[in-house]
Motif scaffolding. Sequence first.
Motif, PDB file in Angstrom:
ATOM      1  N   VAL B  22       2.980  14.817   0.676  1.00 25.90           N
ATOM      2  CA  VAL B  22       1.592  13.795   0.268  1.00 25.90           C
ATOM      3  C   VAL B  22       0.835  13.567  -1.191  1.00 25.90           C
ATOM      4  N   TYR B  24      -0.153  13.483  -4.281  1.00 28.97           N
ATOM      5  CA  TYR B  24       0.091  12.513  -5.164  1.00 28.97           C
ATOM      6  C   TYR B  24      -1.914  12.438  -5.448  1.00 28.97           C
ATOM      7  N   ALA B  32       3.605  10.977  -9.139  1.00 29.99           N
ATOM      8  CA  ALA B  32       4.612  11.732  -7.399  1.00 29.99           C
ATOM      9  C   ALA B  32       4.531  13.321  -8.634  1.00 29.99           C
ATOM     10  N   LEU B 113       5.515  12.142   5.455  1.00 27.55           N
ATOM     11  CA  LEU B 113       5.917  11.129   5.604  1.00 27.55           C
ATOM     12  C   LEU B 113       5.713  10.059   5.750  1.00 27.55           C
ATOM     13  N   ASN B 116       2.951   8.608   4.159  1.00 24.89           N
ATOM     14  CA  ASN B 116       4.025   7.692   3.148  1.00 24.89           C
ATOM     15  C   ASN B 116       4.643   6.137   3.552  1.00 24.89           C
ATOM     16  N   ALA B 141       5.024   3.446  -3.095  1.00 25.76           N
ATOM     17  CA  ALA B 141       3.920   4.990  -2.400  1.00 25.76           C
ATOM     18  C   ALA B 141       4.240   5.663  -2.656  1.00 25.76           C
ATOM     19  N   LEU B 142       4.291   6.959  -2.179  1.00 27.63           N
ATOM     20  CA  LEU B 142       3.524   8.222  -2.848  1.00 27.63           C
ATOM     21  C   LEU B 142       4.481   9.081  -3.459  1.00 27.63           C
ATOM     22  N   TYR B 143       5.592   8.381  -3.739  1.00 27.30           N
ATOM     23  CA  TYR B 143       6.528   9.235  -4.629  1.00 27.30           C
ATOM     24  C   TYR B 143       7.178   8.561  -5.981  1.00 27.30           C
ATOM     25  N   ALA B 149      11.523   8.874  -1.848  1.00 24.53           N
ATOM     26  CA  ALA B 149      10.912   9.043  -1.017  1.00 24.53           C
ATOM     27  C   ALA B 149      11.405   9.496   0.289  1.00 24.53           C
ATOM     28  N   THR B 175       9.598   5.278   5.857  1.00 25.54           N
ATOM     29  CA  THR B 175      10.552   5.707   4.445  1.00 25.54           C
ATOM     30  C   THR B 175      11.755   5.610   3.654  1.00 25.54           C
TER      31      THR B 175
END
Lengths: 102, 379
Positions: B22, B24, B32, B113, B116, B141-143, B149, B175
């Motif tokens: 997570v 980020y 990321a 994830l 995410n 998202a968070l990547y 991701a 994801t």
Amino acid sequence: MWTGDVAAADRAARLFPLKRARRVGPAYARILYGGNIGETRLLWQRTLVDDPNAADLLFNLARADLQAGDFSAYKQSLERLRRLTPHNIYTEVVAVPERIEP
Amino acid sequence: MFAVRWGWSCDFLGPISFLLAVCYVPYWASAATAPRWAFLSLALPVLLVVRDIAVPWAALAVVGTLFGLIWVAPNVYEAGYVFWLYLLYVLAFFIGRDLPDLKQVFVGLALGLWVNSAVVVGQYFRIFDPLLFRGGSNYAALYGNYIPAGEAAAMVVIALVALRLWWPIAGVLPTLLAGARGPAVAFGIAAVCLAWTYSRRLTAMAVALSGATLTVLVLLHPDPLAGFQERLDVWRDLIPNLTVLGHGLGSFVIDFPKYQDHTNALQVRFEYPHNDVLNLAYELGVAGVLLWVMLLLRAVRAEPCAERYALVVFLAAGMLAFPMYMPVTGFLAALCAGRLCRSRVRVGEPVVGVRAAVHEGDVDGRCGRGGSRGEIVST
């Protein structure tokens, strides 16, 4: 950086220079947001020492050289750009234009 | 023999994996990756404090070898960056080598994830500020990009399936199915390998399901072959310029514009060739390819286990992307490789304590559940 803060890119480049994206950040910020032409040329020349194959920076440097009226530097930049991207066709400005102030 | 020393540090790997998944920092460039590398740089050395002295020595040997390669690299900063990543992988490898299992790592990553996936769903329904999760693709998202991701999700999901741990999987699926085709292919390959160990019927089902999923993803994509054509162009320019000794660590990103014939260097700059083997071959030459082949052989020869299939996903995804240079997938692959290369306890060698007996349970080098094979000689 997308907030338009060039100083933030400078700080990031100094703080974490390991990644190319960070090191060239200030140079690209100047492309986006402009600035004093003399300082910008120096910055791009410095960045090109670190990243000599950045064709887009070289292209912008050639334009800045032309804007600054430095015709020999312009020809050198354009020659480097031609060697780096031989498939592209560049039309060289053969006469020195009037100096354009930023 | 190292197992007793693990104790508490082993329990932290689950939360560390969750935080890694997570981690980020919004509004940063490299939002990321940079925070995740920084997090790993802090977490892994702390974990190694409790390790045996042999690990630092082994790490130093690798450091020395890589350090020699830095001097031939075209840019010392880039070389230092890649060198640092490799050093983290060495540390993760040694941590993975002596862990009893990676179950808590997979669960920790899966829970991360989930977060995410929640953001992916939020992006789909336009709930979140797009600038907050600014990335190179939709549903990043968070990547920052849905491909890394998806690769992380594919590695985690296949491992959870192999462990028959079903409950965390559902939260990871958004994801995995966010639209990236490469991770879906890699997951399909690993799923077929996994199904093959059970039955041919299951294998046929895995092939059908993987094919159907990939077909849907391709059909939904506006330009299905665009990315692949670009990769082919990069490889066609890269392969003629491979050398025996390589060009040095981190050389690809600096050098490659010189060789760009099929793509325009003025328009596009590649940081990775989108193929881990070619990247290793370009930067480290034959040594890099040998490293990759050793990893492949280890995955092929290993007994069926969660780590093996996660590594299969990693290797397969590395054919079309760069999971080796992404923090979550790289860290997980290094742990899995360490786990598959774990030290064997020779018959007759004394093993200290009950915990050691459990940790070193698979004395024959197989990576089944620790202690389940019952081949411990002495405790």
